[in-house]
Write an enzyme that holds these catalytic residues in place. Structure first.
Site, PDB file in Angstrom:
ATOM      1  N   SER A  66       0.871  -1.170   0.000  1.00 20.88           N
ATOM      2  CA  SER A  66       0.000   0.000   0.000  1.00 20.88           C
ATOM      3  C   SER A  66       0.908   1.220   0.000  1.00 20.88           C
ATOM      4  O   SER A  66       1.774   1.346   0.866  1.00 20.88           O
ATOM      5  CB  SER A  66      -0.887  -0.025   1.245  1.00 20.88           C
ATOM      6  OG  SER A  66      -1.852   0.988   1.157  1.00 20.88           O
ATOM      7  N   GLU A  67       0.743   2.109  -0.986  1.00 21.79           N
ATOM      8  CA  GLU A  67       1.771   3.128  -1.206  1.00 21.79           C
ATOM      9  C   GLU A  67       1.845   4.177  -0.102  1.00 21.79           C
ATOM     10  O   GLU A  67       2.783   4.961  -0.061  1.00 21.79           O
ATOM     11  CB  GLU A  67       1.622   3.781  -2.590  1.00 21.79           C
ATOM     12  CG  GLU A  67       0.325   4.497  -2.863  1.00 21.79           C
ATOM     13  CD  GLU A  67      -0.700   3.598  -3.550  1.00 21.79           C
ATOM     14  OE1 GLU A  67      -0.647   2.369  -3.379  1.00 21.79           O
ATOM     15  OE2 GLU A  67      -1.573   4.148  -4.248  1.00 21.79           O
ATOM     16  N   ASN A  68       0.874   4.174   0.828  1.00 20.88           N
ATOM     17  CA  ASN A  68       1.003   5.075   1.972  1.00 20.88           C
ATOM     18  C   ASN A  68       1.981   4.533   3.019  1.00 20.88           C
ATOM     19  O   ASN A  68       2.227   5.197   4.020  1.00 20.88           O
ATOM     20  CB  ASN A  68      -0.363   5.344   2.609  1.00 20.88           C
ATOM     21  CG  ASN A  68      -1.091   4.091   3.008  1.00 20.88           C
ATOM     22  OD1 ASN A  68      -1.121   3.115   2.265  1.00 20.88           O
ATOM     23  ND2 ASN A  68      -1.662   4.083   4.186  1.00 20.88           N
TER      24      ASN A  68
ATOM     25  N   SER B 241       8.454   4.169   0.206  1.00 20.93           N
ATOM     26  CA  SER B 241       7.408   3.433  -0.496  1.00 20.93           C
ATOM     27  C   SER B 241       7.553   3.578  -2.013  1.00 20.93           C
ATOM     28  O   SER B 241       7.442   2.605  -2.769  1.00 20.93           O
ATOM     29  CB  SER B 241       6.045   3.958  -0.049  1.00 20.93           C
ATOM     30  OG  SER B 241       5.017   3.288  -0.729  1.00 20.93           O
TER      31      SER B 241
END
Lengths: 215, 231
Positions: free
Chosen positions: A44-46, A86
């Site tokens: 998840s890119e967060n 990320s």
């Protein structure tokens, strides 16, 4: 029903040992369909590698969300990191696969999925980074829009997310792969004919000699 | 060491109209709630705000929109906010949309003294227009510039009095890079611990980046999308 066919085909792209980013919206639904015997890390890119299932009511934690801002859990072996890290793992080619939604796809493998001019601009989020960085880009979308017009185009009319970035397109009618030699029809969805695909596709494509006709 | 603030008034007092403020958080997760409230209360105008998102209509940076304090927003995704749409369409609000990874790297670079870098992100799209293109090993990249703000607002979980910080879970998100990208960085934290209590191996942000620390006594931590299993 057509959505289910798209998702069932998309999940087959995920192999044991992969690190995978699933886009917001329809691609997120693939998470629940990954066979339990596959060891897969969802990114998840967060800032989470190793997304777990949605929490039960007692586990809900506002400090633990996915990129769609939904509350999630972290599975065993997960890691947290900051946004620069990320996207270093995305941009640096360390994510094996990204499955993203699409608004338009071109025969050159261009993707448009972030903006409709004249309507509100919401922003591209991480989509432009993902299409350039992940090792393999799979796009899932309906083959035609609600007016019956093909979303699989000679060239995209909407602003691009990336040019020549798609490896595989899965629609409710068919599966295509992209290479230097162009766009190739490699599979038909259940009960769909080549003629049906041709009449619903604006793009030029070749038909694979090993086309698998499902029945 | 004098970094600890008993209230945010004096820190916010330095911020003037037209300032550029970098703000941590992703959606409403890990946002510096108390700093945003204090900035809203001070009412400074014509701000340039750099943050991944712009809150929602009645929370987070949406509060500054409501108060018409933002002149320009630099963000990657602003889709959760009707006020934003309205002010943008009225021409009251200038917007620069930056791909999320490029935004994170621009802040990292800015904070690390790197004026610019090349990335493939955005090549062949609107994002690349007007930017220098350069080929490395047969692939085309565009040049993106580092970003630094007059002030950086961040939120951490634990701090010691030097400003060594630890974040919690995905509330970390943009906060560590934002911490490096402010001429003056103010960290608000949930918990203050004594010097020496944080394991040096586990510190996410070394205190050198932090000028001021504020311990918030209330965190709303609003959830944008509550999703649960039906267990």
């Amino acid at each position: 029903m057509s959505r289910q066919q798209i998702l069932e085909r998309a999940v087959k792209e995920i192999q044991d040992g992969m690190c995978v980013n699933l886009g917001i919206g329809m691609p997120t639904l693939i998470a629940n369909m990954i066979p339990g015997d596959l060891n897969v890390m969802l990114q998840s890119e967060n800032g989470l590698l190793g997304i777990g299932p949605y929490p039960n009511k007692d586990e809900v934690d506002p400090d633990l969300i996915n990129a769609g801002k939904e509350t999630v859990t972290a599975k065993a072996g997960a890691s947290f990191f900051d946004s620069a890290e990320s996207f270093a793992m995305i941009r640096g080619g360390h994510i094996d696969l990204a499955i993203l939604g699409g608004m338009e796809v071109s025969e050159k493998g261009d993707l448009a999925n972030w903006m409709i001019p004249g309507k509100m601009v919401k922003g591209m989020g991480g989509a432009m980074d993902l299409v350039q960085g992940a090792k393999r880009i799979v796009v899932i979308m309906d083959h035609v829009n609600k007016h019956g017009e093909s979303k699989v185009k000679k060239s995209c009319t909407l602003p691009l997310t990336g040019k020549n970035v798609i490896h595989c397109l899965i629609t409710d009618l068919a599966v295509f792969q992209f290479s230097e030699s162009g766009m190739e029809l490699i599979e038909l969805q259940n009960g769909v004919t080549i003629e049906q695909v041709k009449s619903n596709t604006e793009a030029d494509f070749t038909v694979s000699s090993s086309l698998e006709i499902k029945g | 060491m004098g970094k600890l603030l008993s209230s945010l008034d004096s820190a916010i007092q330095q911020i003037e109209d037209g300032a550029t403020i970098v703000v941590g958080g992703f959606g409403l997760s890990g946002i510096p709630e108390n700093l945003i409230h204090a900035l809203r209360d001070k009412g400074v105008k014509d701000l340039t705000v750099i943050s991944n998102n712009c809150g929602v209509d009645d929370a987070g940076l949406g509060l500054l929109l409501e108060n018409r304090q933002i002149k320009k927003m630099i963000a990657s995704y602003v889709g959760e906010n009707k006020l934003f749409e309205q002010q943008f369409l009225n021409g009251e609000l200038e917007v620069e949309l930056v791909p999320q990874g490029t935004l994170a790297e621009r802040l990292r670079a800015g904070g690390a003294g790197i004026p610019a870098f090349y990335t493939a992100t955005g090549v062949g799209t609107e994002v690349a227009e007007g930017k220098e293109h350069k080929e490395f090993d047969g692939r085309t990249y565009i040049m993106e510039k580092g970003l630094v703000g007059d002030f950086a607002f961040i939120k951490a979980w634990k701090s010691d009095p030097f400003g060594n910080l630890i974040y919690r879970k995905t509330a970390r998100n943009f906060n560590p890079v934002v911490a490096t990208a402010g001429k003056i960085t103010i960290a608000e934290v949930e918990e203050l611990v004594n010097i020496g209590e944080l394991d040096p191996d586990e510190i996410h942000t070394p205190g050198v980046y932090i000028q001021k620390i504020f311990v918030g006594n209330h965190y709303q931590k609003r959830i944008e999308k509550l999703t649960t299993t039906n267990a």
